[in-house]
Scaffold this motif. Sequence first.
Motif, PDB file in Angstrom:
ATOM      1  N   GLU A  10       3.576   9.605  -6.360  1.00 29.95           N
ATOM      2  CA  GLU A  10       4.206  10.910  -6.166  1.00 29.95           C
ATOM      3  C   GLU A  10       5.574  11.034  -6.828  1.00 29.95           C
ATOM      4  OE1 GLU A  10       2.802  13.605  -4.798  1.00 29.95           O
ATOM      5  OE2 GLU A  10       0.980  12.407  -4.636  1.00 29.95           O
ATOM      6  N   SER A  11       6.057   9.990  -7.476  1.00 29.00           N
ATOM      7  CA  SER A  11       7.403   9.991  -8.043  1.00 29.00           C
ATOM      8  C   SER A  11       7.429  10.416  -9.498  1.00 29.00           C
ATOM      9  CB  SER A  11       8.014   8.599  -7.912  1.00 29.00           C
ATOM     10  OG  SER A  11       8.142   8.269  -6.558  1.00 29.00           O
ATOM     11  N   ARG A  13       0.829  -1.208   0.000  1.00 29.86           N
ATOM     12  CA  ARG A  13       0.000   0.000   0.000  1.00 29.86           C
ATOM     13  C   ARG A  13       0.865   1.261   0.000  1.00 29.86           C
ATOM     14  NH1 ARG A  13      -4.827   1.047  -1.599  1.00 29.86           N
ATOM     15  NH2 ARG A  13      -6.293   0.928   0.099  1.00 29.86           N
ATOM     16  N   ILE A  14       1.897   1.292   0.827  1.00 24.38           N
ATOM     17  CA  ILE A  14       2.770   2.472   0.887  1.00 24.38           C
ATOM     18  C   ILE A  14       3.492   2.661  -0.447  1.00 24.38           C
ATOM     19  CG2 ILE A  14       4.816   1.360   1.873  1.00 24.38           C
ATOM     20  CD1 ILE A  14       3.505   4.831   2.838  1.00 24.38           C
TER      21      ILE A  14
END
Length: 125
Positions: free
Chosen positions: A19-20, A11-12
């Motif tokens: 966001e990358s 999940r993380i």
Amino acid sequence: MIVGTAGFDSRISDFITIESDLALIPCKATVADAQGAISTNKYVSATANSIRRDIPSLGVLVDFDKGTTATASVNELLAEYGKLEFVDSILWHATSFKDALNTGASPQGRAKKLLPAQFKIKSAA
């Protein structure tokens, strides 16, 4: 983002990937690591497709020994997959590269000599 391939599908990982702007995927000279790099590349690509955003991935060959059978078999596996591009430089097998990866310190000794010119660390002096 630099991706460690072991257990990346979580999940993380979704939040980090979204966001990358670039995923660097390290790949050591073992078949298991090559399979992990391929799996991680597929994961980043699928995540990027699901959010309709381009997130390029580049593999980084780490801890390779020149001219060994293990290196050749890993290269064959990666070539067969063919969807993961790699940076031009290889971090050859040298203990100081491992120290640098673990501590953030500049490579020393043999590893420093093996770095390509564009990655040479210039002193502040």
